[in-house]
Design an enzyme around this catalytic site. Structure first.
Site, short mmCIF file in Angstrom:
data_model
loop_
_atom_site.label_atom_id
_atom_site.label_comp_id
_atom_site.label_asym_id
_atom_site.label_seq_id
_atom_site.Cartn_x
_atom_site.Cartn_y
_atom_site.Cartn_z
N HIS A 115 -4.46 -2.10 -6.09
CA HIS A 115 -4.03 -0.71 -6.13
C HIS A 115 -4.95 0.07 -7.06
O HIS A 115 -5.61 -0.49 -7.92
CB HIS A 115 -2.57 -0.58 -6.55
N ASP A 156 0.82 -1.22 0.00
CA ASP A 156 0.00 0.00 0.00
C ASP A 156 0.85 1.26 0.00
O ASP A 156 0.44 2.31 0.50
CB ASP A 156 -0.96 0.03 1.21
#
Length: 429
Positions: free
Chosen positions: A41, A13
């Site tokens: 993502h 992340d």
């Protein structure tokens, strides 16, 4: 000519999606080399959000994109994600998307096993996404996986399924779960075979041919190096290797083909799921970072744990991955804080150390040693040059560079791809 590996240096992340999208304009080919659809993502292109978890980011830019042999492929999710992108106007054909013929498949039985194990564990919760990633890798290592190429060889597929089920049905009997019928699994695979096989290719040869004629290749990692099966916070890790070296074995290229390793790091730290997190802030600071940074998982929607930047961990991953430059992301999230802390070392059982030990017990006992820096009130969001940054923000960046032994090559100041300050071009010859 240069080929670049992008790797997360924290627990995932870190903003790899935006950076890969930004770099993809300089690349001819984008390759996913490990993981599955457990790490998502988001790309923001012309105001449109594209959420990816399996397909390479280069597809949104129309680049030749490859799913390498190191990836475990859920064929049903592949079809669904393909449809979702196409519905958003992205043109995807076998001319720009290839899947390694020897990539293992994630089957419904893998998802079942993942969920059963996670819900049945007493005490030790790994925090998996329950998408079958781990069990699929187990079958790969156990030499019983069904691979993409097997879908094309229907005369031998049933025998491979029966060999696989000899293992899985024994497990299911032990767990008190109904056994799987081989014909049902065969039919499940045949439902998606025609949608997968047009994309199948011998991708290592394709990459070699591209290398020989000077193509630029971008190798896109998923998750982060601290989730690596060997070098991460074991057992709170993923089931694949996530360090930069996996780009070679997960795509079929040699180490000499890689010319630059770009590490991605947030200006603070986050983690999803269980496991040690020395700088976690279970307080107003943690809430501030989570809300300002919109820290919720793309795949699971889970709230991410948040904390201060941990220079010890990032430096460790810089070393293990051979990182030559860092893309620092989400600096703007820190705007407005009176002071900002950076972890510069640990205390372990009364001793000062400058690395994270491999022992789970030691990892749980380390206490962060902080240095406090003055914050800044001015906005860094949407800054397009160093001159646009507040002096204290520049000081923060320079101190991070010193602590992690790597220079900042790219600085991201918002989710928009245009809000990126280039210092060193990873693709420069």
């Amino acid at each position: 000519m240069a080929n670049v590996v992008v790797v997360g240096t924290q627990w995932g992340d870190e903003g790899k999606g935006k950076i890969v999208d930004w770099l993809s304009e300089r690349a001819d080919i984008v390759v996913r080399y490990q993981g599955g659809h457990n790490a998502g993502h988001t790309l923001v292109v012309n105001g449109v959000n594209y959420k990816l978890s399996l397909l390479p980011s280069g597809l949104v830019r129309g680049k030749l994109s490859i799913i390498g042999n190191g990836v475990v492929v859920d064929p049903h999710h592949f079809v669904a994600e393909l449809k979702k992108l196409r519905d958003q106007g992205v043109k995807i054909t076998p001319e720009i998307l290839r899947i390694a013929e020897n990539a293992p498949l994630i089957l419904s039985l893998h998802r079942d096993l993942d969920a059963t194990r996670e819900s049945g564990l007493s005490g030790l919760k790994i925090g998996t996404t329950k998408r079958g990633i781990g069990p699929a890798y187990e079958d790969k290592v156990g030499r019983r996986a069904i691979r993409v190429m097997d879908l094309a060889e229907t005369n031998t597929l049933m025998a491979k399924i029966e060999r696989l089920l000899a293992h899985h049905n024994a497990l299911r009997r032990g767990m008190g779960v109904a056994e799987i019928n081989s014909q049902a699994l065969y039919d499940e695979l045949m439902q998606v075979a025609d949608e997968i096989l047009p994309f199948m290719d011998c991708t290592w040869r394709l990459l070699d041919e591209s290398y020989q004629v000077g193509k630029h290749v971008l190798f896109e990692g998923a998750q982060g190096a601290l989730l690596d099966n060997d070098f991460g916070t074991y057992p709170y890790v993923t089931s694949s290797n996530t360090v930069a070296g996996q780009a070679c074995t997960g795509s079929g290229i040699g180490p000499g083909v890689i010319h630059y390793v770009l590490g991605i790091a947030k200006a603070y730290t986050t983690r999803v799921g269980e496991g040690p997190f020395p700088t976690e802030q279970i307080n107003d600071i943690g809430e501030f970072l989570g809300m300002r940074g919109k820290e919720f998982g793309v795949v699971t929607g889970r709230k991410r744990r948040c904390g201060w930047f941990d220079a010890v961990l990032v430096r460790q991953m810089v070393t293990i991955c051979g990182v030559q430059g860092i893309a620092l992301t989400k600096l703007d999230v820190l705007d407005g804080l009176d002071e900002i802390k950076i972890c510069i070392g640990y205390e372990l059982d009364g001793k000062r150390i400058n690395y994270l030990p491999s022992s789970m017990g030691a990892q749980a006992r380390v206490m962060p040693v902080y240095e406090t820096l003055e914050g800044w009130k001015e906005a860094t969001a949407h800054a397009l040059s160093w001159e646009d940054l507040p002096p204290q923000a520049v000081k923060y960046i320079r101190y991070i560079e010193k602590l992690i032994n790597a220079r900042v090559a790219l600085l991201s100041t918002s989710p928009e791809r245009e809000d990126t300050i280039l210092v060193t071009d990873p693709f420069a010859d």
